[in-house]
Design an enzyme around this catalytic site. Structure first.
Site: not given
Length: 571
Positions: A47, A109, A465
């Protein structure tokens, strides 16, 4: 019609052609209704990437991106993508399914209070309570997302509301008493700012992402050429002026070029357009443009004087402001100032060593040669900074990156969205071996829809990085940054060597498993061949894995909290 059908009708009225998402039971009525329209439903593999893909589409087309997911974890997974869009002012309408109205608040749920969860990084959020409100809410959502300081809007719809009888009468206009986006330019303030240009000797334009978002690139070029004032950009502002333009100096900030950082430290007028002065740009606030008067043009009134106190505030869209300024601006005498800046460029030119085989600079310079027209998307990390340093930009190129939130995993799904928006333009995603594995599953999406996205992986076997910070500021104690590390490795490892385990995964084999194409590049002479290989394949994505030295650093670098002219130039 029912509420779900009304939702689809709303999207049709807004000219939406594509929805990125992942279905679930709570959003099923909406997905069922999509089958009866010409709107394309793109199945994303997780998602978060639905928002990233919608963002990529929005950024290349200028339209509002749309994504739709189910309730509970579907909605919460979307949050990082929403926050990423909010940080970079990208207009999205994010549709989330919700449990039935009578069950909200009872911890059933897959229930989640998504409107509450996203409150701090959306422009607005709606929990729809009546099906007849759907047209009005969707009209408002698109309007809010794409006006003023653009950004995401969430519309949360309980399943039962989508099944209720609704209304398809779409409003022609929006009237929201509490929402009045800024329009026009305060001419008095603009004239004050313009008068300063004629009084100073070292003026400087700082252009940010607001210039690109408003499509003000042509106005930016005309303004620079008319006034003869040099231009520096933020990372998000890269491309506001063509990078080969004689008045363009470079990026400013933590990894800005030597000349740009010195220019902002020495200027006597900083004319800032479309940037909010975040910490990566300012460095030590007390030392930022300390010799300068500061003019700040921004669409968001809340951004002005929030981080940096300014002398002349102007709340306006970048394009509107520069269009108005062009009517009043005059040439400035900047000859000596430009010569001083060119001296800094010669003193410390931007570049990496030429004797090290494959380097990021060489890869990007070859990309510049091979792709005169392209959309370049980056993930987040060292590779992102190298692209912003060395990528050549003009009206034929667009650069998409996560600048505000710095979201690893953004690159590939955003590139997929961009490719849907620009199907006839090469789309190149540059990622690191760390970031790409956060959302590598979207190769399945690219393959499923036949999208020839070119995915360039800069593989240095590290979370580069973070490793750079550990090298420079933590005594080379490389904690949890080596992506080759196994339980057999020494706890005090100081860097890669022949004793290191084999890298996993094999990205070429991984590409093949997705029915994509793959190539590993280990020699400088093969860089050009790799891009030619990718251009030959137009039916599926291609992975180009560039093996680079793990010791490569992004330089210059300003340590957090230091002044911009205190740069690390070599190590």
């Amino acid at each position: 019609m029912n509420g779900a059908q009304a939702m689809v009708k709303c999207l049709e009225n807004e000219g939406v052609e594509m929805v990125f998402g992942y279905p679930g039971v709570a959003i099923c009525p909406f997905y069922d209704s999509l089958l009866d329209t010409d709107i394309k439903s793109v199945l994303i593999r997780t998602e978060q990437n639905a928002a990233h893909a919608a963002s990529g589409l929005a950024r290349v087309t200028g339209k509002v991106g749309v994504c739709a997911v189910t309730s509970g974890p579907g909605a919460t997974n979307l949050i990082t993508g929403i926050a990423t869009a909010f940080a970079d002012s990208i207009p999205l309408v994010c549709i989330t399914g919700q449990v039935n109205s009578e069950l909200i608040g009872s911890d059933v749920f897959q229930e989640a209070d998504i409107t509450g969860a996203v409150e701090s990084f959306v422009k607005y959020s709606y929990l729809v309570k009546n099906a007849e409100d759907i047209p009005q809410i969707f009209k408002e959502a698109f309007y809010i997302a794409n006006t003023g300081k653009k950004g995401p809007v969430v519309v949360d719809l309980p399943k039962d509301i989508m099944l209720e009888e609704g209304d398809d009468l779409y409003p022609k206009e929006v009237k929201i008493r509490s929402y009045k986006p800024s329009k026009g330019v305060h001419i008095g303030q603009l004239k004050k700012a313009n008068s300063l240009l004629s009084q100073v000797k070292k003026p400087l334009f700082l252009m940010g992402g607001g210039v690109n978002i408003s499509g003000a690139n042509e106005e930016a070029k005309k303004l620079a050429e008319l006034t003869q004032v040099p231009v520096i950009t933020t990372i998000m502002g890269k491309g506001a002026l063509p990078t080969n333009h004689e008045l363009y100096i470079g990026n400013v900030g933590m990894h800005g070029c030597y000349a740009a950082n010195h220019a902002i430290s020495e200027c006597d007028l900083l004319f800032s357009i479309g940037t909010r002065f975040n910490d990566r740009i300012t460095g030590k606030i007390d030392e930022f443009a300390k010799n300068a008067k500061i003019v700040h043009i921004d669409i968001d009134a809340a951004s002005i004087s929030r981080n940096i106190q300014v002398d002349i505030p102007i709340v306006a869209d970048a394009k509107e402001a520069m269009t108005a300024l062009l009517k009043h601006a005059k040439p400035c005498d900047t000859k000596d100032w430009l010569e001083e800046i060119r001296g800094w460029e010669k003193e410390q030119p931007l570049g990496m060593r030429k004797d090290k085989g494959i380097t990021p600079q060489k890869i990007i310079e070859c990309m510049n040669e091979e792709f005169k027209k392209a959309v370049v998307v980056t993930d987040v990390g060292q590779h992102q900074m190298w692209v912003t340093q060395y990528l050549e930009m003009d009206e034929n190129k667009k650069l998409l990156t996560s600048g505000g939130l710095g979201t690893m995993g953004y690159g590939l799904p955003a590139a997929i969205g961009a490719k849907f928006g620009y199907p006839d333009t090469p789309v190149i995603c540059v990622s690191g071996d760390g970031g790409v594995q956060m959302n590598i599953q979207e190769l399945a999406t690219a393959t499923a829809y036949g999208l020839p996205v070119i995915l360039c992986i800069f593989n240095n076997s590290y979370l580069g990085m973070v490793r750079q910070w550990q090298q420079l500021f933590y005594g080379k104690r490389y904690s949890s940054t080596c992506t080759r590390r196994r339980k057999s490795c020494s706890a005090t490892c100081k860097g890669s060597g022949e004793q290191c385990p084999k890298y996993q995964p094999d990205f070429v084999k991984l590409a093949e498993s997705y029915e994509a194409y793959g190539m590993r590049i280990e020699k400088e002479e093969d860089i050009k061949k790799a891009f030619e290989f990718a251009k030959e394949h137009t039916d599926a994505p291609t992975i180009l894995e560039f093996m680079i030295d793990s010791d490569e650093l992004v330089l210059p670098m300003v340590q957090g909290g230091q002044a911009l002219d205190c740069m690390i130039l070599d190590c």
